[in-house]
Structure formats: structure tokens, C-alpha cells
Design an enzyme around this catalytic site. Sequence first.
Site, short mmCIF file in Angstrom:
data_model
loop_
_atom_site.label_atom_id
_atom_site.label_comp_id
_atom_site.label_asym_id
_atom_site.label_seq_id
_atom_site.Cartn_x
_atom_site.Cartn_y
_atom_site.Cartn_z
N GLN A 1 0.83 -1.20 0.00
CA GLN A 1 0.00 0.00 0.00
C GLN A 1 0.87 1.26 0.00
O GLN A 1 0.48 2.29 -0.55
CB GLN A 1 -0.90 -0.02 1.24
N TYR B 1 3.25 -19.67 6.75
CA TYR B 1 2.71 -19.87 8.09
C TYR B 1 3.71 -20.73 8.86
O TYR B 1 4.06 -21.83 8.43
CB TYR B 1 1.35 -20.56 8.02
#
Length: 543
Positions: free
Chosen positions: A130, A233
Amino acid sequence: MPDVQVPVLVVGGGMSGLASALFLRRQGIDCLVVERNSGVSQMLRSTHVSPRTMELFRTLGIEQGVLDVAEKFVLGKHWADQDLPPHHLPRAILRAQSLAHIVEGDVVVMAEGENDFHDIGPSEAVWCGQDKVEPVMLQEALRLGAQVSFSTELTSFVQDEEGVTAQVRDLTTGRTRTVRARYLIAADGAHSPLRKELGIGRDGHGALGHVLNILFTADIDSILDGRRFMILYLQNREAPGMLFKVDDERWIYGIFGDPRVLDASKISAEQSVELVRKATGVPGLEVNILETKGWWIGHGIADTYRAGRVFLVGDSAHVLPPTGGFGANCGVQDAHNLAWKLAGVLHGWAGEELLDSYEAERRPVGRATIDQAWMRHMRWSNPQDADERDERDQTIVTTAYRYTSPVIPGTDFDDPLGHELVIDGQPGMRVPHAWLTNAQGEQVSPIDLTGEAFLLFTGDEADDWARHGRTVADRLGVPLRVHRLGPDSDVRDAHDEFRKASGIGPRGALLVRPDGFVAWRAEDTQSVGSFGDVLATVTGRTA
């Protein structure tokens, strides 16, 4: 007298707020954006830019600007390759105990995404922080004439039948200004003071957990010997959490835990370095900490998207887990749906009823999207949970969602997300994609033609539609461009691919809204006389 008068005041200068400004200016509407931070986002809060968002950026002319600063996706199956070019990232999500286990092949592949968007739209998804996307958006918004005030906060507002009067304060000088606007867009984030001030509640599972994000640089590529992935993960008791590859230089380590323990304001740089070393499994790894930030994973949707002349977009309207990468994209699409409707009312060719369709169309999509993110979060964070519930394909969530609304005649989808990936020209769906050839001999998508006006695509034997469509639109003052799909027209559909994908015959017509969604479809010219009523309905006016 107000210090500033503007048709639309946008509170919040993140992706949703900047998208609102971009789409409003594209429609010729002046706006003022106020943002309490001193500039655009510095911390990574979103990295996945969906194909739908990229095609919207394409219509704004900033797609290439985003591509220039983004990581290019490649097929997820290439995560184990050791010779990928720079800035190429496999769409892979893995689970392992450490980086060393990945090198050894002791890894569970949770997802290997594909890049098969060519039949769906003109653009592909990218991986881009972003903090890199927002400067591109800001630069174009300013070029288009939007007013953007950073270090400025909304302190109060009141609304009446004609508009909104707001007080905004410059956090640098302390000066307060009065802003008078016809409408206000609340793009002020997940905690949205505006939503709370309006008394709008939120429904959902609520807080799902706290995360501490550590943004850092380290030579992890050499440890992985060239292997790459989007997300890892970690099955590591000492350092549970996730590793995100942001770009060729930066990584994020996200740790789940008690916010009283994982308090970004109390954790030192040395402690952050040790956490990263435990996560990577490399005790002596040289780590440069760029930033730490805590945040809550949440699931909820605002009870309403509108209160009078105030509209919620982005995180103020919906919060969702990051799994799936839906959040910021959903906010951009909120802004895109709302902007042309505000423009229609402000320009005088649409009725107020059109504004009611913003919630009717976007809230069901928002609800379905946050639920899809929650399902993925539960499955990915709990590997023992084998139940995939009712997950839909990611492209269905990001691009093939469907609207049911009074301003789209005949729509009645019982679910905004279908079970199959279908974009076939039905009213309420985004216009199908097929490559057309314009008068200059260039390839264009029907999506490239959207943005500023309604489009009426007609078959090559539908001259009545073209003549009558222009006459009715001129009488109602509705911006309409007519494109006859013939061999000698301004857009050529050489093999009838677009016409067939849209479900119209040689004498049929397809009416597409400025946001690229099909408003109405006719198979032949028998209903040409009703087009006035149709155009009145889709613009929120009495037929």
C-alpha cells in the site's frame, strides 16, 4: 460563510479515500480529501492488488504506474524454482517450521495460485504494498485537480437537507476551517470516528486476534537459495506467526498474541530482531528493523452504508481478515460504485434514488467478502480444520460479484457470489471482457471504454437502437456513448466474441453503466420503444 465550498468532502486519505477522489474527478466532480496523517501510508497494510482493482486503475491511466513498483505474480507451482528473475513472485502460500525446512522440502503447500485472468479481464493481479500504491494514486488525483490536505482532521460536522457543514483542523498550525459540502464520504478507517458519531453499529464475529507486524530487511533470499513465496505460516512454538515477502528487499513478520505482551510501543528494536531470528530459524541473521505496528484482525460490517448525506466506504464500512487479500480492493470498489452515482446527482441527470442503490449493491457484496476472508482465515490459521465451508474462487470474490438493485431492472441474485466463475452479460454483472479493435487499430477491452458515461453496445443489425438510444439520452441529459459492434464501426468485434459473451444477437443491445456493470440487456429491437423508461430507471428517476 464557509472557508471552503466543495461538492464532496472525503475524510480519510488511504486507498479508499484516494480512490474516491480519483473516480470523482474522472466524473468532473470537485472534492477535498482531509487526512490526519502527514502523508500516504508508510506501513504495509495491504499487498494484494486484485485484477478488478488493476483494471480500474487501467481506466484511470495509472495501471502502468502501479506495475512499475509492483512484484509480478507467476504461477504458484514455481515457488521451489531457484532462478526466477527479480520482482517475480510465485502465488504460493506455504506452511513449515522454519526457512531451513523449506529448503529441505519439509513443507506443506497450502495454496498454489494460477494467473489465468486473460479470459476474464485486461489486467492481472500484482503484489504491491500500500505504501507504493498510494503515492501513484495521490499523484494522479492531484493531477486531475483533487484537493488533498494532509495533517488535517475532521473535528465536527452537522448535516441538513442541503448538505454537510464540517470543521477541519490543521494539525500543524492549529487553524480550523469550515467546509461546506453537498455530500461527505467517510473513508476514515476501521475504527471510523465518523461511523461511531453517526451511531452506526457493526455486525460480525468481531475481533479475531491481535497481530504485531515487524517490517524488516534481511538477506533471506540467500537462505532460501532463490525460492520465493507470498506467505509462510510458521509451525514454530517459539515464534508462531507468518512471514510475508513484501518485495525484493522487505519482509513482514506477523506475530499473533496478547497485545499487552506484543505492544509495539514497548518492544525494542533488539527484541524485534530476536523475534525475527527465531521466526527464520537463523540465530545470527543480520536484521534491519524498519517499523513495528500492532493491529487487530476483525470481522464486521456496518449496519448501514449511508446516513443522510454521509456514505461509508472501505474499512469504515467493513473490516475483514487479510486472508485472501480482499480488504483494500473491496474499498476501491466501494468508491468506484459510489462516485459515478454522486456525480449523476450533482450533474443533475440522476435522481436521489440512485444514491440508495449504493448500499443495496455494495453491502451484500461487502458481507459476502468479509465472510470469504473469515473462512480462509479459519482454515489457514487452523490446519486441523479441514472443513472449507462455502469458500468461493478468489476471482469470483474480487471480480465476478453481482448486484441486485432497483436501478438494475430484473435482477434478483440470491447470492452476490456465484459458485461458478461466470461473467456473461447478465444485468448486475461486470461487462464481459473480449478484445475489440478501435478506429486507430488498437486493441481495447470493453472495460477500457467505461468510466465517464453509459455505454450502449448494439449488434451490427441494430441501427434502431443506436438512433433511438442517442435521442432518448439527449432528451434526459444522460451521458451515453453508442458503440455498434460491426466490421465498419468505431469498435470492431472481429469474431463476434464480445457480442456472444454478452448474450445479445445481431439486433440486440447491452447497456453498461459508468462503473462497468451491465444495467440492462435486450436480445432484439422489439423493446426499443421502452428505452426511455429503462434509462430513467437505471439513473434513479421516475420512469
